[in-house]
Structures are given as structure tokens and as C-alpha cells.
Scaffold this motif. Structure first.
Motif, PDB file in Angstrom:
ATOM      1  N   ALA A 188       0.831  -1.205   0.000  1.00 41.11           N
ATOM      2  CA  ALA A 188       0.000   0.000   0.000  1.00 41.11           C
ATOM      3  C   ALA A 188       0.866   1.257   0.000  1.00 41.11           C
ATOM      4  CB  ALA A 188      -0.930  -0.014   1.206  1.00 41.11           C
ATOM      5  N   ARG A 189       1.917   1.251   0.801  1.00 43.25           N
ATOM      6  CA  ARG A 189       2.768   2.436   0.885  1.00 43.25           C
ATOM      7  C   ARG A 189       3.624   2.617  -0.363  1.00 43.25           C
ATOM      8  NH1 ARG A 189       4.143   1.838   7.366  1.00 43.25           N
ATOM      9  NH2 ARG A 189       2.490   3.258   8.057  1.00 43.25           N
ATOM     10  N   SER A 190       4.153   1.555  -0.891  1.00 45.17           N
ATOM     11  CA  SER A 190       5.021   1.673  -2.064  1.00 45.17           C
ATOM     12  C   SER A 190       4.243   2.066  -3.306  1.00 45.17           C
ATOM     13  CB  SER A 190       5.760   0.349  -2.305  1.00 45.17           C
ATOM     14  OG  SER A 190       4.844  -0.697  -2.578  1.00 45.17           O
ATOM     15  N   GLN A 191       2.953   1.704  -3.366  1.00 37.81           N
ATOM     16  CA  GLN A 191       2.130   2.022  -4.532  1.00 37.81           C
ATOM     17  C   GLN A 191       1.105   3.117  -4.257  1.00 37.81           C
ATOM     18  OE1 GLN A 191       0.510  -1.526  -6.398  1.00 37.81           O
ATOM     19  NE2 GLN A 191       2.358  -2.716  -5.989  1.00 37.81           N
ATOM     20  N   ASN A 192       1.222   3.735  -3.075  1.00 39.45           N
ATOM     21  CA  ASN A 192       0.321   4.830  -2.694  1.00 39.45           C
ATOM     22  C   ASN A 192      -1.144   4.398  -2.780  1.00 39.45           C
ATOM     23  OD1 ASN A 192      -0.192   7.447  -1.771  1.00 39.45           O
ATOM     24  ND2 ASN A 192      -0.404   8.252  -3.848  1.00 39.45           N
ATOM     25  N   LEU A 193      -1.463   3.270  -2.161  1.00 39.60           N
ATOM     26  CA  LEU A 193      -2.817   2.720  -2.164  1.00 39.60           C
ATOM     27  C   LEU A 193      -3.417   2.796  -0.768  1.00 39.60           C
ATOM     28  CD1 LEU A 193      -2.111  -0.535  -4.221  1.00 39.60           C
ATOM     29  CD2 LEU A 193      -3.129   1.583  -5.088  1.00 39.60           C
ATOM     30  N   PHE A 244     -12.476 -12.237  14.425  1.00 36.28           N
ATOM     31  CA  PHE A 244     -11.962 -12.349  13.069  1.00 36.28           C
ATOM     32  C   PHE A 244     -11.447 -10.992  12.588  1.00 36.28           C
ATOM     33  CE2 PHE A 244     -15.232 -15.461  13.809  1.00 36.28           C
ATOM     34  CZ  PHE A 244     -14.665 -16.641  13.347  1.00 36.28           C
ATOM     35  N   VAL A 245     -10.486 -11.058  11.665  1.00 36.16           N
ATOM     36  CA  VAL A 245      -9.927  -9.853  11.057  1.00 36.16           C
ATOM     37  C   VAL A 245     -10.112  -9.964   9.546  1.00 36.16           C
ATOM     38  CG1 VAL A 245      -7.799  -8.576  10.561  1.00 36.16           C
ATOM     39  CG2 VAL A 245      -8.244  -9.415  12.879  1.00 36.16           C
ATOM     40  N   VAL A 246     -10.502  -8.856   8.931  1.00 31.74           N
ATOM     41  CA  VAL A 246     -10.601  -8.791   7.474  1.00 31.74           C
ATOM     42  C   VAL A 246      -9.707  -7.654   6.992  1.00 31.74           C
ATOM     43  CG1 VAL A 246     -12.107  -8.573   5.477  1.00 31.74           C
ATOM     44  CG2 VAL A 246     -12.999  -9.588   7.589  1.00 31.74           C
ATOM     45  N   VAL A 247      -8.715  -7.988   6.171  1.00 30.31           N
ATOM     46  CA  VAL A 247      -7.835  -6.981   5.586  1.00 30.31           C
ATOM     47  C   VAL A 247      -8.429  -6.554   4.245  1.00 30.31           C
ATOM     48  CG1 VAL A 247      -5.521  -6.477   4.725  1.00 30.31           C
ATOM     49  CG2 VAL A 247      -5.819  -7.919   6.750  1.00 30.31           C
ATOM     50  N   LEU A 248      -8.633  -5.246   4.090  1.00 30.47           N
ATOM     51  CA  LEU A 248      -9.300  -4.696   2.910  1.00 30.47           C
ATOM     52  C   LEU A 248      -8.279  -3.937   2.062  1.00 30.47           C
ATOM     53  CD1 LEU A 248     -12.388  -3.247   4.818  1.00 30.47           C
ATOM     54  CD2 LEU A 248     -12.207  -5.494   3.761  1.00 30.47           C
ATOM     55  N   ALA A 249      -7.762  -4.584   1.042  1.00 30.83           N
ATOM     56  CA  ALA A 249      -6.772  -3.948   0.174  1.00 30.83           C
ATOM     57  C   ALA A 249      -7.439  -2.900  -0.713  1.00 30.83           C
ATOM     58  CB  ALA A 249      -6.085  -4.996  -0.694  1.00 30.83           C
ATOM     59  N   GLN A 250      -6.700  -1.837  -1.015  1.00 30.15           N
ATOM     60  CA  GLN A 250      -7.168  -0.765  -1.907  1.00 30.15           C
ATOM     61  C   GLN A 250      -8.543  -0.249  -1.471  1.00 30.15           C
ATOM     62  OE1 GLN A 250      -6.637  -1.703  -6.137  1.00 30.15           O
ATOM     63  NE2 GLN A 250      -5.312  -3.405  -5.561  1.00 30.15           N
ATOM     64  N   THR A 251      -8.684   0.003  -0.182  1.00 31.01           N
ATOM     65  CA  THR A 251      -9.973   0.370   0.379  1.00 31.01           C
ATOM     66  C   THR A 251      -9.826   1.573   1.311  1.00 31.01           C
ATOM     67  OG1 THR A 251     -10.677  -1.955   0.290  1.00 31.01           O
ATOM     68  CG2 THR A 251     -11.961  -0.473   1.684  1.00 31.01           C
ATOM     69  N   GLY A 296     -15.177  -3.321  14.380  1.00 33.17           N
ATOM     70  CA  GLY A 296     -14.348  -2.122  14.479  1.00 33.17           C
ATOM     71  C   GLY A 296     -13.566  -1.933  13.199  1.00 33.17           C
ATOM     72  N   VAL A 297     -13.494  -0.692  12.707  1.00 33.70           N
ATOM     73  CA  VAL A 297     -12.869  -0.402  11.414  1.00 33.70           C
ATOM     74  C   VAL A 297     -11.803   0.668  11.585  1.00 33.70           C
ATOM     75  CG1 VAL A 297     -13.259   0.363   9.047  1.00 33.70           C
ATOM     76  CG2 VAL A 297     -15.042  -0.932  10.243  1.00 33.70           C
ATOM     77  N   ALA A 298     -10.648   0.443  10.969  1.00 35.46           N
ATOM     78  CA  ALA A 298      -9.571   1.440  10.962  1.00 35.46           C
ATOM     79  C   ALA A 298      -8.852   1.370   9.633  1.00 35.46           C
ATOM     80  CB  ALA A 298      -8.596   1.205  12.108  1.00 35.46           C
ATOM     81  N   SER A 299      -8.237   2.488   9.237  1.00 34.39           N
ATOM     82  CA  SER A 299      -7.496   2.568   7.979  1.00 34.39           C
ATOM     83  C   SER A 299      -6.043   2.938   8.245  1.00 34.39           C
ATOM     84  CB  SER A 299      -8.148   3.598   7.045  1.00 34.39           C
ATOM     85  OG  SER A 299      -9.462   3.196   6.709  1.00 34.39           O
ATOM     86  N   LEU A 300      -5.187   2.542   7.314  1.00 35.59           N
ATOM     87  CA  LEU A 300      -3.752   2.767   7.459  1.00 35.59           C
ATOM     88  C   LEU A 300      -3.431   4.256   7.472  1.00 35.59           C
ATOM     89  CD1 LEU A 300      -0.943   1.356   7.543  1.00 35.59           C
ATOM     90  CD2 LEU A 300      -0.902   1.581   5.038  1.00 35.59           C
ATOM     91  N   GLU A 301      -2.589   4.650   8.424  1.00 37.38           N
ATOM     92  CA  GLU A 301      -2.138   6.033   8.538  1.00 37.38           C
ATOM     93  C   GLU A 301      -0.620   6.088   8.401  1.00 37.38           C
ATOM     94  OE1 GLU A 301      -3.589   7.532  12.237  1.00 37.38           O
ATOM     95  OE2 GLU A 301      -5.692   7.514  11.599  1.00 37.38           O
TER      96      GLU A 301
END
Length: 339
Positions: free
Chosen positions: A188-193, A246-253, A289-294
Motif C-alpha cells: 500500500a505504501r510503495s504504490q500509494n494505495l 476475526f480480522v478482514v484486511v481490505l486492500a485498496q480500500t 471495528g474499522v480502521a485505515s492505514l495512517e
């Protein structure tokens, strides 16, 4: 699958190799004469066996480079000595010098070192039959090594899949999350996603185990995970984090998109009961609970997981059966601080 042979040498050199190597029904054969091109080809499509013409510029460098590539260690590199001055010196210096030359070739990266001996017959120069037999013997060694490597990789893939899978739910397990989340963050960081994450928990799951037993609880988790999988997008990856969590990883989201995904999961779980058997159907809800990469998040994702977990705790403390994201939790905290 056909085995692949790469020849770093001229077409004239290729003609000296045994006819069996030219069999298109048995081998995928590629011939390259440029050093940079052959390195690029090996990196993109690694062959099983490579024949190197010693008189070609870059031959020893290729053997040495290949030896340094640990991820390509299965490739059998056969250096074929065709330099005329070396063949003449071989006759002059005897077997001790020949052994020394062989040792040098092996030390520089070749897996085998073969002298391209020839013989004259009917005014034609042909490759000696003993040399051809030796070449074919080394080819057999290389192919055997490549097949063993493939078998090992298939076994490792199977063992990895077993080690990273949750046996009850068939989801990825916590170990898989610990491996995959840093990779997702780096991408995500290398491709600015954008990258987001959901942690969800079954509400009052202990009651299910207490009232109906752990076998029913296990069956409920299996049915829940199947429903979750069917309602996730192709870029979403679900993990069993532990117990009924459970954890769900949401790519490009983005955070807004993650909120919609979480609300959909909440809705599809509560709207229809889970048929444990033909006599028992259980209705449950989940908290999310929902959080996004910072930018300030660590590379392993621990701070991202922690924020999502705080949101989950807030959702449960606020009555369960709901979605709380980090923006909402931050706003609630600010209101409490003001009041």
C-alpha cells in the motif's frame, strides 16, 4: 510439464550438443549469446539446466553470478570447455592440470565441467561419443535435481498452506495475518494505495457454548465464516484472529469504503439465522471495528490492529450489533473531553 534448457552460446556451439537436447517434444530450448540478456531471461523464466559455452564472453561471470543466486540454486550449470588453447594445453599438461582446471571451474560456480572433445571422421569433425555421453549424463543429473526441487516446493507449499490455515473454519489463521499484514502495508505504501482493516466479534458467543455446547459453537463459527467469505470482495482477505474474533484486511480500500463493507457484513449476519441442523437455528449478531492505514502506523500493522480493536471494544460497549470506525471513535472521545 516439459523441462527447460537454456544454452548460453552460439548456434554453432548448440550444434555440437547431443541431438536429444534439440527434441522439442521433450524440452523447451532457448539459445542466448548476450550476457545481460541471459541474466534477464534467467530472472524472468529460470531454466532447469543451462549449458555455458566457455569461449563465449561472460561465460565464467554467468557461472559465478548464478552461484550467488540462492533462490536459483536448483539450476544445474554445465560449463562446456571449447576454447582451443585450453584443449591444446590439456594434451600438453596431462591429467593433473586437467583436474586443476576442473576444480577451478567448479569453484567459480559451474556444477559440471565438460571438455568438448572432437574426433575426425570422413573429413568431418564430430563431437566424440564419450563427450556426448557425459553431456547427457550431466543433463540427467540436472533434470533429476530440478524435479526434486519442484517436488520439494510443492511439499513446502502444502505444508505452508496447512500451517497458515485455521482447521475449523478454513480461513487463514493468526500466523497468516502476521505474515500477510506487513506485506499488505508495504504494498500500500510503495504504490500509494489505501488499506483498511476490520476486526469483528460474535456477540454473546459464550452463551451459545454454555446453552448448546462447544460442538454447536464450532458449527456456528463454520457457518458464519462461510457467509462472511461469500460476502467479501475479491481483494478482501479474512483471518480467524482467535476464538470468535476475526480480522478482514481490505486492500485498496478507503475508510468510507471499509465502513460500507463492515455494515454489509453486519447486515448479512443478523438478517438470517444459522441452521445448525434440522432442529436448531441460531440468530446472532456481530460487532465490528474499522480502521485505515495512517502514515504513523508501524510496518507490522500493530498500531492499525490496535485502533480497529479499540473501535470493536467501543461497538460492544455501546450495545453491540454495530459498526464503529476510528473517525467515529475519535469524535466520541473529543465530545467526552469537552463535556
Amino acid at each position: 510439464m516439459k523441462m527447460s534448457i537454456l544454452v548460453f552460446g552460439s548456434h554453432k556451439f548448440l550444434a555440437t550438443l547431443p541431438d536429444q537436447i534439440h527434441d522439442a517434444n521433450t524440452f523447451n530450448l532457448k539459445v542466448i549469446t548476450d550476457f545481460n540478456q541471459v541474466v534477464s531471461h534467467i530472472q524472468i523464466a529460470p531454466p532447469d539446466v543451462i549449458f555455458v559455452q566457455a569461449s563465449l564472453k561472460g561465460s565464467i561471470e554467468l557461472c559465478s553470478w548464478l552461484k550467488q543466486q540462492s533462490q536459483l540454486s536448483w539450476i544445474h550449470c554445465i560449463l562446456v570447455e571449447d576454447r582451443q588453447e585450453q584443449l591444446v594445453a590439456r594434451k600438453q599438461h596431462g591429467w593433473e592440470w586437467e583436474f586443476e582446471m576442473t576444480a577451478n571451474a567448479l569453484n567459480q560456480g559451474a556444477d559440471a565441467y565438460i571438455w568438448l572433445l572432437t574426433e575426425e571422421a570422413d573429413d568431418r569433425v564430430t563431437t566424440a561419443s564419450a563427450t556426448k555421453s557425459l553431456i547427457l549424463g550431466q543433463l540427467t543429473v540436472g533434470l533429476r535435481k530440478a524435479r526434486k526441487y519442484r517436488e520439494l516446493m510443492n511439499t513446502n507449499d502444502l505444508l505452508s498452506a496447512i500451517a497458515l490455515a485455521d482447521s475449523l473454519t478454513d480461513l487463514n489463521n493468526r500466523r497468516a495475518l502476521e505474515w500477510d499484514l506487513p506485506r499488505q502495508i508495504n504494498k500500500a505504501r510503495s504504490q500509494n494505495l489505501s488499506l483498511s482493516l476490520i476486526i469483528l466479534d460474535v456477540d454473546y458467543f459464550k452463551r451459545v457454548n454454555d446453552q448448546h455446547g462447544h460442538l454447536v459453537g464450532d458449527r456456528l463459527l463454520q457457518l458464519l465464516c462461510a457467509r462472511l467469505r461469500h460476502n467479501l470482495r475479491s481483494q478482501d482477505t479474512a483471518f480467524r484472529y482467535g476464538g470468535e474474533e476475526f480480522v478482514v484486511v481490505l486492500a485498496q480500500t478507503t475508510s468510507e469504503e471499509a465502513q460500507k463493507v463492515a455494515e454489509r457484513l453486519n447486515r448479512v449476519v443478523r438478517k438470517k439465522g444459522f441452521a445448525i441442523n434440522n432442529k436448531l437455528t441460531l440468530n446472532i449478531t456481530i460487532s465490528l471495528g474499522v480502521a485505515s492505514l495512517e502514515p504513523s502506523d508501524d510496518d507490522n500493522g500493530m498500531s492499525l490492529l490496535d485502533r480497529a480493536d479499540q473501535c470493536l471494544l467501543a461497538a460492544k460497549a455501546g450495545g453491540r450489533n454495530q459498526v464503529i470506525n476510528w473517525e467515529q471513535l475519535s469524535a466520541i472521545s473529543e465530545l467526552k473531553a469537552v463535556s
